[in-house]
Design a protein around this motif. Structure first.
Motif, short mmCIF file in Angstrom:
data_model
loop_
_atom_site.label_atom_id
_atom_site.label_comp_id
_atom_site.label_asym_id
_atom_site.label_seq_id
_atom_site.Cartn_x
_atom_site.Cartn_y
_atom_site.Cartn_z
N MET A 1 0.82 -1.21 0.00
CA MET A 1 0.00 0.00 0.00
C MET A 1 0.87 1.27 0.00
N ARG B 1 1.76 1.68 -3.51
CA ARG B 1 0.66 2.29 -4.27
C ARG B 1 0.56 3.78 -4.00
N TYR C 1 -1.83 5.13 5.13
CA TYR C 1 -1.07 3.92 4.85
C TYR C 1 0.39 4.07 5.26
N GLU D 1 -7.89 1.54 0.27
CA GLU D 1 -7.65 1.29 -1.16
C GLU D 1 -7.19 2.49 -1.98
#
Length: 753
Positions: free
Chosen positions: A5, A8, A93, A101
């Motif tokens: 994460m 990302r 995160y 997400e």
């Protein structure tokens, strides 16, 4: 370890903001690891989404104020855009929370993460629910942790959460870490908390230990039975100073006992009360600066008038500098001729400090440690400090923790190793901030600490407890005396761990030897090896080393030889001549006997002699660079120990049992393996020989101890005694005398006559 994460989040920044171009930064490395580079990028992204034109790594007052003005709080009803939300999700995160997400939606997972974040920060009572308030967002966009990490203390974390929860609505109080570790931010928050409880308004309370704060604390003395927020603040301050007490709103008898222990440790009046001086020492590194110290240090020479002024002011210990490389700046910084005699005359004691520059990380290296150790030892000896004095090597800047690891610790290890190599003529202390002193001491590189607590803003002082081995605590600069006795000093509290020295060696009438100047190497090599060749010594069929190799080996021990010669007031040439002569004669028969000694004590022939024929057992041999026998070395060291010349435990020269634990073998092995130790031992053998060689097969009449003004006949006798009392000791000593003259001529040129 990479986190998918976080990876990302990095990818989101790169894709959304043109590989950082829109944020004014380079493209982020997509490695899945968080850090300040990622948090700075996210801070800039947040500012970009808020419409701030001048982007910055800093989450400063403009960003904070605009968050409040535009949104009040951020939640599913106020989040201004999907990308703004993605920035928040990415930050969550990177903090270790589930950001949902990174889809641009302030969804249930984001809400749960925010609720957990508020709880971990300790602000959930002030900010209930799942909204992000500006100060919480500011705390989200940094590298602070809000859970206990790296063996942190749960008690300290409880204090951190309590501070956040109680004071988060005050204007200048921001979320502090809740990681279980004391720190600069926590220390400042404690001062703000005290000021808030004293009733100071926002804008007045500033986290500084000023007159208003001090006056307020003087009216808040705590004793057994006190309860409430002041007891809670005091117990918190005790915990943050490494005192094993409970974080409580009650001043118990147990807390009072712990206060007495702390007061005794810090040399405060032992009252058991939470009084002003104790509050001060808990909240700022320098404590109550009106305290009267018994120690001081300064850059001004101690004249008779100044010595009397110091004595009249109650001072006992004076810190003075061993060396000043500048010829113009601070002309009295280095101890001046006759100054130590004045200090002694007036009943004061002196502790030596070594500092040349030492004000940036670039100064510190392994090589610099060697240089500083040698120079400090030579200077201490030159000024007259006796063996065993504690020398304080300085770290006079705000060294951060990483710099302590990368530079300061290797520097002090180098000092320790070099001091050991030179025979430990002096002991090692450290001057510096609390964290530096504690870490260097914990590593075993310093015995005592001289703490620069006056520099209260240093990160190495803020948030760190007083080192356990503190000797001097530097708290304020002040003026003492008047007229001819006036001087400026740093006022220090003394713990009694180091009392300096009150008696000093008189300067020798003749110059002592100094380190070898390599520019003389070729000339010395030509003369010394040429002389040995002319008399047919060295480089025979059985010799192992060339004469040049032997000379370079001896010169490689120059630091040790110089230190020994200076410490015992002898000429280096006595040691150099003996070691060089003996090493030039080291041959295959000596190697065979060395193998036999190992064989005798261990029961095994060493690997390096496995192919040598006829290895027979011997319980001793002449070994090492100076062909030193184990029995001779033991006798010399025992004599030196008995006379207080060195520290150590006497060995039994007759212990020759076939065991690696035999005293004779332990000494033999050390002179065989440790060239520096062997070189030091040569000097002690000369001292023992001059004293009559007690314990030898044939003792001799005592003569004058080795001295700088040894006559030719005394030099001859000491060189002869090293080799023995039968021929060829006498004829070889005659041959050694020209070699002595060669070494001495170069030493004299280097030292300046």
């Amino acid at each position: 370890m990479a986190d998918e994460m976080v990876l990302r989040a990095q990818r989101f920044i790169n894709v959304t903001y043109s590989n950082g171009a829109l944020l004014g930064i380079p493209k982020l490395e997509e490695n899945g690891r968080t850090g300040w580079t990622v948090m700075y990028a996210l801070t800039r992204a947040l500012q970009y989404e808020m419409g701030i034109s001048s982007l910055s790594n800093s989450f400063g007052p403009t960003t904070l104020a605009m968050l409040g003005e535009k949104y009040g709080k951020v939640d599913e009803t106020t989040v201004p855009s999907a990308n703004f939300c993605r920035v928040i999700q990415s930050a969550l995160y990177c903090k270790g929370y589930d950001g949902g997400e990174i889809d641009g939606t302030y969804n249930s997972r984001v809400k749960a993460a925010v609720a957990k974040l508020n709880l971990h920060m300790g602000v959930d009572g002030t900010y209930p629910g799942t909204s992000l308030w500006p100060k919480v967002i500011k705390g989200l966009f940094n590298m602070d942790a809000y859970v206990t990490v790296n063996d942190g203390s749960d008690t300290i974390r409880a204090i951190q959460r309590w501070l956040n929860g109680r004071y988060i609505l005050r204007k200048d109080f921001y979320v502090i870490p809740c990681d279980g570790h004391h720190s600069r931010d926590v220390a400042k928050s404690m001062l703000l908390a005290v000021q808030y409880e004293l009733g100071m308004a926002d804008g007045v309370a500033n986290g500084a230990f000023g007159p208003g704060t001090q006056a307020g604390l003087k009216s808040h003395t705590l004793s057994v039975g006190a309860t409430g927020v002041w007891a809670q603040l005091f117990s918190a301050a005790m915990v943050l100073n490494n005192r094993a007490v409970a974080f409580s709103d009650s001043f118990s008898s147990g807390l009072s006992d712990a206060v007495q222990t702390l007061q005794s440790f810090l040399r405060l009046p032992v009252t058991g009360l939470g009084d002003f001086q104790t509050w001060s020492s808990l909240l700022v590194s320098y404590g109550d600066q009106t305290r009267k110290g018994e120690a001081c240090d300064g850059v001004t020479a101690i004249t008779p008038a100044r010595a009397q002024a110091l004595k009249d002011a109650g001072y006992k210990y004076v810190g003075r500098y061993l060396y000043n490389p500048s010829t113009t700046s601070l002309p009295e910084k280095e101890i001046q001729p006759g100054e130590l005699a004045t200090i002694k005359q007036y009943g004061l004691r002196c502790f030596p400090i070594y500092q040349t520059w030492a004000r940036s990380v670039d100064y510190y290296s392994v090589r610099q440690g060697v240089v500083d150790c040698m120079n400090a030892a030579y200077k201490a000896d030159q000024h007259g400090f006796k063996a065993g004095a504690l020398i304080y090597f300085a770290v006079d800047y705000d060294a951060v923790n990483d710099e302590v690891s990368s530079h300061i610790l290797p520097y002090f290890k180098s000092i320790r190793d070099q001091m050991n190599r030179m025979g430990s003529p002096y002991r090692i202390g450290i001057y510096g901030p609390r964290n530096v002193c504690s870490r260097v001491s914990a590593a075993g590189y310093a015995e005592t600490s001289f703490v620069s607590d006056m520099s209260s803003g240093f990160s190495g002082n803020l948030g760190y407890a007083m080192p356990e081995n503190w000797a001097f605590d530097q708290i304020v600069t002040k003026s003492v005396g008047s007229g001819a006795g006036a001087l400026e000093i740093d006022n220090n509290i003394a713990s009694g761990r180091d009392t300096g020295q009150g008696d000093f060696d008189a300067p020798p009438p003749l110059k002592q030897d100094i380190g070898f100047d390599l520019s003389y190497l070729e000339a010395l090599a030509t003369e010394a090896t040429g002389y040995m060749k002319s008399i047919g010594r060295g480089e025979q069929s059985n010799n192992i080393y060339t004469r040049r190799q032997c000379l370079e080996t001896i010169l490689a021990q120059d630091d040790v030889i110089t230190a020994v010669a200076r410490r015992y007031r002898m000429r280096k040439a006595l040691i150099q001549t003996t070691a060089f002569w003996e090493f030039c004669h080291y041959g295959t028969e000596d190697l065979l006997k060395d193998a036999g000694v190992v064989y005798y004590y261990t029961g095994a022939i060493p690997d390096w002699a496995a192919d040598m024929p006829g290895v027979n057992k011997f319980h001793d041999s002449s070994t090492g660079i100076a062909q030193t026998q184990g029995v001779t070395a033991i006798n010399a060291w025992n004599h030196a120990i008995s006379k207080g010349l060195v520290e150590g435990t006497p060995l039994n020269a007759s212990d020759t049992r076939p065991s690696p634990d035999a005293d004779r073998y332990k000494m033999w092995w050390r002179v065989n393996q440790d060239k520096a130790f062997d070189a030091q031992t040569v000097g002690l053998i000369h001292i023992w020989s001059a004293a009559g060689k007690k314990g030898d097969l044939q003792e001799e009449a005592p003569m004058r101890a080795p001295a700088l003004d040894y006559t030719s006949s005394e030099i001859y006798d000491v060189l002869r005694r090293y080799q023995g009392y039968v021929e060829p000791a006498y004829s070889d000593a005659t041959l050694r005398m020209p070699l002595y003259d060669i070494f001495e001529s170069y030493n004299a040129a280097i030292r300046g006559a």
